[in-house]
Design a protein around this motif. Structure first.
Motif, short mmCIF file in Angstrom:
data_model
loop_
_atom_site.label_atom_id
_atom_site.label_comp_id
_atom_site.label_asym_id
_atom_site.label_seq_id
_atom_site.Cartn_x
_atom_site.Cartn_y
_atom_site.Cartn_z
N GLU A 8 73.88 106.52 38.39
CA GLU A 8 72.51 106.20 38.79
C GLU A 8 72.45 104.81 39.43
O GLU A 8 71.72 104.59 40.40
CB GLU A 8 71.58 106.27 37.57
N LYS A 9 73.23 103.89 38.88
CA LYS A 9 73.30 102.55 39.47
C LYS A 9 73.93 102.60 40.86
O LYS A 9 73.50 101.88 41.78
CB LYS A 9 74.10 101.61 38.57
N ILE A 10 74.95 103.44 41.01
CA ILE A 10 75.60 103.60 42.32
C ILE A 10 74.61 104.14 43.34
O ILE A 10 74.55 103.68 44.49
CB ILE A 10 76.83 104.53 42.21
N ILE A 11 73.82 105.10 42.92
CA ILE A 11 72.80 105.67 43.82
C ILE A 11 71.82 104.58 44.26
O ILE A 11 71.43 104.51 45.43
CB ILE A 11 72.05 106.83 43.13
N GLU A 12 71.43 103.71 43.32
CA GLU A 12 70.51 102.63 43.65
C GLU A 12 71.14 101.68 44.67
O GLU A 12 70.48 101.23 45.62
CB GLU A 12 70.13 101.86 42.39
N VAL A 13 72.42 101.34 44.47
CA VAL A 13 73.11 100.45 45.41
C VAL A 13 73.19 101.09 46.79
O VAL A 13 72.95 100.44 47.82
CB VAL A 13 74.52 100.10 44.90
N LYS A 14 73.50 102.38 46.82
CA LYS A 14 73.61 103.09 48.09
C LYS A 14 72.25 103.18 48.79
O LYS A 14 72.17 103.13 50.02
CB LYS A 14 74.21 104.48 47.89
N LYS A 15 71.19 103.31 48.00
CA LYS A 15 69.85 103.31 48.59
C LYS A 15 69.55 101.96 49.24
O LYS A 15 68.95 101.90 50.32
CB LYS A 15 68.80 103.61 47.51
N GLU A 16 69.99 100.89 48.58
CA GLU A 16 69.81 99.56 49.18
C GLU A 16 70.61 99.45 50.47
O GLU A 16 70.12 98.94 51.48
CB GLU A 16 70.27 98.49 48.19
N LEU A 17 71.85 99.92 50.44
CA LEU A 17 72.71 99.86 51.63
C LEU A 17 72.14 100.70 52.76
O LEU A 17 72.36 100.40 53.94
CB LEU A 17 74.13 100.33 51.28
N PHE A 18 71.44 101.74 52.43
CA PHE A 18 70.81 102.61 53.43
C PHE A 18 69.83 101.83 54.30
O PHE A 18 69.58 102.20 55.45
CB PHE A 18 70.08 103.75 52.71
N THR A 19 69.29 100.74 53.75
CA THR A 19 68.31 99.93 54.49
C THR A 19 68.94 98.74 55.21
O THR A 19 68.23 97.92 55.78
CB THR A 19 67.24 99.40 53.52
N PHE A 20 70.27 98.66 55.21
CA PHE A 20 70.95 97.50 55.79
C PHE A 20 71.16 97.63 57.30
O PHE A 20 72.16 97.18 57.85
CB PHE A 20 72.31 97.30 55.10
N THR A 21 70.20 98.22 57.98
CA THR A 21 70.33 98.42 59.44
C THR A 21 70.40 97.09 60.17
O THR A 21 71.24 96.90 61.07
CB THR A 21 69.14 99.25 59.97
#
Length: 650
Positions: free
Chosen positions: A245-258
């Protein structure tokens, strides 16, 4: 439609001004440097014998390290930042900037802070994944003991009883049970290879039991855990779920790193340019204060190069240009210059080999044949119309990179002969429409075969003519007669003799053809080995050259593929239509259109692939072998990286 005219330039200027000069030349992107440090080049230039080799300066390592950082961060972000899909993915979405604008953006970007932010996310993600891997490993270790209902701590706390927990080979399980029949032995789990067991014995039997177990190759299971295995596994699984679940949260943050990705992309190109400007110095020679640069420049750009030198160096430079010498022919970089439709076919030449500087550019001479042959092989007006619409949309409405745009234009131009031959053959998605047929592929096979061979004859003779032209241009008219004229005389004569009866030619014409054939063959035998040193070797090589006449027969047979592929594509399309037409009533209405679409997309792709490959083969093998050697080195200018930025000229 030619090879761009080049000249060699030599430039001397002060070492202190080199960096700014290289920055301007990199933005100019129209000069290719000669490696003066290369041993062969060094030997050629007597004037440079006393000069030292230039090298990278102290800033190089710093730039290279930063470039490595930007590259690794981008590679990491690429996995998570969303990318364009569909048609948008084909478009050129790079920012358009000048070199100065790129440098200004980097100065204001605070890229190191961005890099640190990305690196922290990468390390956090790596730490979480590492913990999961460790927990999964622990679960794998504990899984064979999941049926054990006693906590490990209770076993460790035994006072008057000794315990043994571990593994033996499956084949010894029954024998061990018999040996320890008086003791408590529990088979916790087993598989085809091994059994996991728990043994409880009175402490006074401990040593005896150890000896028995050792005899069976017992391997002790060691653990620091105290709880029941099933509880431990359950806890670990819950922990893994939390980590995921923490990994998913990190990946969600990275998703916004445009935005962060764009900054790093700019930084990559900026640093790549810096590193390139440093490493290019390995091509130069120098004294303590002066640097010597040599390279190739297009003649039409000489004044632009002078203007750049004047702008950066003022009067502190010496620049000369010299025309290409005979000994430099093989070293001259090649840049093709074709306009309009022909430019789209440069990729066909480039895929084979660039011409040498003293050769003709074959692109204009292969283009019409490529168009005709491709059209004959696909030969369906419906398929051609699909190609036309798709390529028009790509060229007119998509912002494509130049290479992709030329590729789209390539198929745009090919769509016209495809439609033309489709109309000639009366083919529109096979036999979907009852079009009139000027040539019926089902009944006029021989006519199509003859047309294919005639086109082959035309291309072969055109290739021979180009070879003659090249030799005459190089001042070798005798070689043109020996290597081309003799073959044309021989081949034409053979053709006249072979067709004499069908064409009802008079006997005198046939006799003249026989005489001309013999004359041509004699010339081939006497001159085909003229490069050899002895007469015997010359005649032998000449006879071998004459044997090459069988190759022309094979070439003509190769052109029958024009007929074969054209008929095959139409037949497959017709077969699909026939099968779809067999569907009854409602099934035809529901499934017919879908199957029609899928079947013809498949046949279109198959036809395009076959036509592309086989048309290219006819150019490379049957056509180019008659006049074209190739082996030229493509022009590789010193230019800025445009991986993520479209650099505009100032």
């Amino acid at each position: 439609m030619a090879i761009v005219k080049m000249n060699k330039f030599t430039l001397l200027t002060f070492e202190s001004q080199k960096e700014e000069l290289l920055r301007k030349l990199q933005a100019f992107s129209q000069v290719e440097f000669i490696n003066l440090q290369d041993e062969e080049q060094f030997e050629k230039n007597e004037d440079f014998k006393e000069l030292e080799k230039d090298d990278v300066d102290s800033k190089y390592a710093e730039y290279e390290e930063d470039l490595s950082k930007a590259k690794s961060a981008l590679e990491f972000l690429t996995q998570y930042v969303p990318k364009e899909s569909g048609l948008k993915a084909l478009q050129d979405n790079r920012q358009s900037l000048t070199m100065e604008q790129l440098e200004d953006k980097i100065k204001n970007s605070n890229w190191e802070k961005v890099y640190k932010k990305v690196k922290e996310k990468e390390e956090h993600l790596s730490s979480l994944e590492s913990k999961i891997t460790k927990l999964e490993g622990e679960i794998d270790v504990l899984r064979p003991w999941v049926s054990l209902d006693a906590p490990f701590k209770s076993l460790k706390d035994l006072k008057s009883t000794s315990y043994f927990i571990g593994t033996i080979a499956k084949q010894y399980e029954q024998e061990l049970l018999e040996k320890l029949s008086e003791q408590y032995v529990e088979i916790i789990s087993s598989n085809n290879d091994e059994s996991n067991i728990l043994v409880l014995v009175n402490t006074d039997k401990k040593d005896e039991t150890i000896e028995i177990l050792r005899g069976f190759g017992f391997s002790t299971f060691k653990t620091d855990y105290n709880d029941i295995p099933s509880n431990l596994i359950s806890n670990f699984q819950n922990e893994i779920q939390e980590l995921n679940e923490k990994i998913i949260e990190v990946k969600k943050e990275l998703f916004t790193f445009t935005d962060e990705e764009k900054i790093l992309q700019l930084m990559y190109d900026y640093l790549y340019n810096k590193v390139t400007r440093k490493t290019v110095s390995k091509n130069f020679l120098k004294t303590k204060t002066v640097v010597t640069i040599q390279g190739w420049n297009m003649v039409d750009n000489n004044n632009k190069l002078k203007a750049i030198c004047k702008e950066v160096l003022g009067d502190d430079y010496y620049l000369t240009f010299e025309e290409v010498k005979e000994e430099d022919i093989n070293d001259v970089p090649i840049k093709l210059k074709n306009g309009g439709m022909t430019k789209a076919f440069e990729s066909v030449t480039e895929m084979y080999s660039y011409p040498r500087y003293n050769e003709v550019d074959p692109t204009p001479f292969l283009t019409p044949f490529y168009l005709i042959f491709f059209g004959m092989m696909v030969a369906d007006a419906g398929y051609g119309l699909v190609m036309l619409i798709a390529s028009l949309i790509a060229v007119k409405f998509l912002n494509l990179e130049e290479s992709k745009k030329q590729f789209a234009k390539f198929f745009l131009y090919l769509s016209f002969p495809t439609i033309l031959f489709g109309l000639i053959y009366g083919s529109f998605f096979g036999d979907m429409l009852p079009l009139p047929r000027f040539i019926d592929p089902n009944n006029d096979v021989n006519k199509i075969l003859i047309m294919s061979i005639v086109l082959g004859v035309i291309q072969i003779f055109f290739g021979l003519s180009l070879k003659a032209y090249t030799l005459v241009k190089l001042g070798k008219p005798k070689d043109a007669f020996y290597d081309v004229g003799s073959w044309i005389i021989t081949l034409v004569s053979i053709g006249v003799i072979a067709l004499g009866a069908q064409l009802a030619l008079p006997d005198i014409a046939v006799k003249i053809a026989i005489g001309a054939m013999i004359f041509g063959m004699i010339v081939i035998v006497l001159t085909g080995g003229r490069a050899e040193e002895t007469k015997g070797a010359q005649i032998g090589q000449g006879l071998y050259a004459l044997y090459g006449i069988t190759g022309y027969v094979g070439d003509l047979v190769s052109y029958t593929r024009l007929m074969a592929l054209g008929l095959a594509g139409g037949s497959i399309a017709g077969a699909f239509n026939l099968l779809i037409g067999q569907f009854p009533g409602i099934a035809a209405i529901i499934f017919g259109p879908v199957l029609f679409l899928l079947a013809h997309i498949f046949n279109l792709l198959l036809s395009l692939l076959g036509a592309y490959v086989h048309t290219a083969r006819l150019q490379y093998v049957e056509y180019f072998s008659k006049f074209y050697e190739g082996g030229g080195k493509p022009f590789a200018p010193f230019k800025a990286s445009e991986k993520y930025v479209n650099l505009k000229k100032n």
